[in-house]
Enzyme design. Structure first.
Site, short mmCIF file in Angstrom:
data_model
loop_
_atom_site.label_atom_id
_atom_site.label_comp_id
_atom_site.label_asym_id
_atom_site.label_seq_id
_atom_site.Cartn_x
_atom_site.Cartn_y
_atom_site.Cartn_z
CG ASP A 61 15.49 37.40 -13.69
OD1 ASP A 61 15.38 37.15 -14.90
OD2 ASP A 61 14.54 37.81 -12.98
CB CYS A 103 -0.90 0.05 1.25
SG CYS A 103 -1.97 -1.36 1.48
#
Length: 494
Positions: free
Chosen positions: A441, A34
């Protein structure tokens, strides 16, 4: 993680979905495995054992739980972060390389021997490349069985199985159901509209939270006309795939991404899903990322306001590299215009009955033959673009999930016209480096100054050392302080 028994038991007992895909719980008494968040009553700790992969569980003789469907868990974020050869091998396997080229092809791409690959993957994942690929084929088969009306024989070969018998045996072994029983269980008892022929609809899982605004906003705002579009609440684009081409529509939902794929060859399903997951950064661990970034008191308010930001990726690293060069020192609109001209002149036309997509983005081979005088670019940028596409076409530069990130950075920086910004944006979005950083940037610097962070690249880089290894996510939070279309979900035109 799977070796830390007490931690795994706590995760299972608390049904913590953050660990889905990180490890799998196998129950010795039922022989079922599971995901940690399985809704059933947790087994006794002494009956649990933990595995690093679904393939490892299957190799040990466990079958998938019919309730929680562990085979549909998000991928482990470990392979997203790590840059070593095992992580690169996992990314290639997820991309379907073993199905297309076999283990020798995987070894060739990594520069390893097949024996080294077997030994390393078995040590870390409890399964070799063939077992890992088999688990992935089983999941692909299940998707096709449950979501398409394709005959089982076509599904078997589309999922990568070499024979129908192997397909039948694998499905029965992994899911404890025959292919026909899987399809019967998936059939809704309520009437529903007939599925569109040739279209596969599926849900792409992710770890919550996921903030869709900058993710889909970025893709929509930078969309190349003819290749990408935003339509009916979904980002749509064309895909160049190993066996043909496709069109995908991706729409954000509360607990999954709705994905509609139209493929000319269903054998491309695994590859297409892998590309879409990388595009949307769906295997990230947002809790780990955000917890790290919250340790900076100036970033914490941004994280708390919109947790779960992802890094927009790409479906084709070579395409993104070309687009990064076209976007050097120009606006988003200008970059789209330049890219659209290349698409119209060199892209392959496609049909799109459901929207306005017209072309595949041109490949490196097509672009390597373009006439530089036809480009409405400065001469220096023409040189940069042509050098890039020729390096991609002749194989001296490769960009993909198997490539070493630092080696790729070095090769990019050696090309004319490639500086730190272009190299890092390619590392961030094309190579999937979660620690790529853009201190120079303009948007990052403006956001940093507004928050009281250092404004110079050197000082900001020093401050950002505490954000590692998640600096690419910090960039997303910084960019999001600006009121730019890339930071907002598109508004539908009336």
């Amino acid at each position: 993680m799977h070796t830390e028994t007490e931690r795994c038991v706590r995760a299972v007992q608390s049904k913590d979905a953050r660990f889905d895909g990180v490890f799998f719980t196998a129950v010795r008494t039922t022989r079922i495995y599971c995901r940690p968040s399985c809704p059933v009553v947790p087994p006794k700790p002494e009956n649990m054992e933990f595995h690093p992969s679904a393939a490892s569980c299957q190799r040990a003789g466990f079958r998938a739980c019919k309730r929680c469907r562990p085979d549909t868990s998000p991928g482990s974020p470990e392979w997203h972060v790590r840059a070593d050869a095992v992580a690169r091998a996992m990314r290639l396997i997820q991309d379907g390389v073993v199905d297309r080229e076999g283990v020798p092809g995987l070894a060739r791409r990594l520069g390893w021997s097949t024996r080294q690959i077997e030994r390393q993957l078995l040590a870390e994942l409890g399964a070799g490349p063939l077992a890992l690929a088999r688990a992935q084929r089983a999941q692909t088969a299940r998707v096709l069985i449950e979501t398409t009306p394709l005959p089982m024989g076509e599904i078997a070969f589309a999922a990568g199985f070499s024979s129908i018998r192997t397909f039948n045996d694998t499905v029965r072994e992994v899911f404890a159901l025959t292919p026909g029983e899987l399809r019967a269980r998936a059939t809704s008892p309520h009437p529903r509209a007939a599925a569109t022929p040739g279209v596969i609809s599926l849900r792409l899982p992710f770890r919550a939270p996921l903030e869709p605004s900058n993710l889909f906003g970025h893709l929509a705002a930078t969309a190349v006309p003819g290749v990408e579009e935003w339509r009916d609440g979904a980002y749509r684009r064309t895909l160049s795939l190993p066996y043909g081409h496709g069109i995908v529509a991706l729409a954000p939902r509360a607990d999954h991404i709705a994905c509609r794929l139209s493929l000319t060859d269903p054998r491309d399903l695994t590859h297409a899903i892998s590309r879409c997951r990388r595009l949307l950064d769906l295997d990230a661990d947002p809790v780990a990322v955000d917890d790290r970034l919250r340790t900076d008191p100036l970033l914490a308010p941004l994280v708390d306001a919109a947790p779960g930001r992802r890094v927009p990726g790409t479906v084709d690293p070579a395409e993104f590299a070309v687009r990064a060069v076209l976007g050097q020192q120009v606006s988003t609109a200008a970059a789209r215009t330049h890219a659209a001209r290349l698409v119209t002149a060199y892209g392959t036309p496609v049909d799109d009955p459901e929207g306005g997509l017209t072309h595949l983005f041109p490949g490196s081979d097509a672009l390597a033959a373009l006439d530089p005088e036809s480009l409405a670019l400065p001469r220096s940028r023409r040189t940069t673009l042509l050098t890039l596409v020729r390096a991609l076409a002749d194989g001296s530069l490769t960009l993909g999930p198997a490539d070493d990130r630092e080696e790729s950075r070095a090769k990019l920086l050696a090309l004319p016209g490639f500086g730190p910004w272009t190299t890092e944006i390619i590392a961030m979005r094309a190579l999937g480096d979660p620690d790529a950083f853009l201190p120079g940037d303009l948007g990052v610097r403006r956001a940093a100054e507004g928050l009281g962070l250092p404004g110079t690249p050197a000082a900001l880089t020093a401050r950002a050392a505490d954000w590692r290894p998640w600096r690419a996510y910090a960039v997303q939070y910084l960019w999001a302080t600006d009121d730019h279309p890339i930071n907002h979900l598109p508004v539908e035109e009336s």
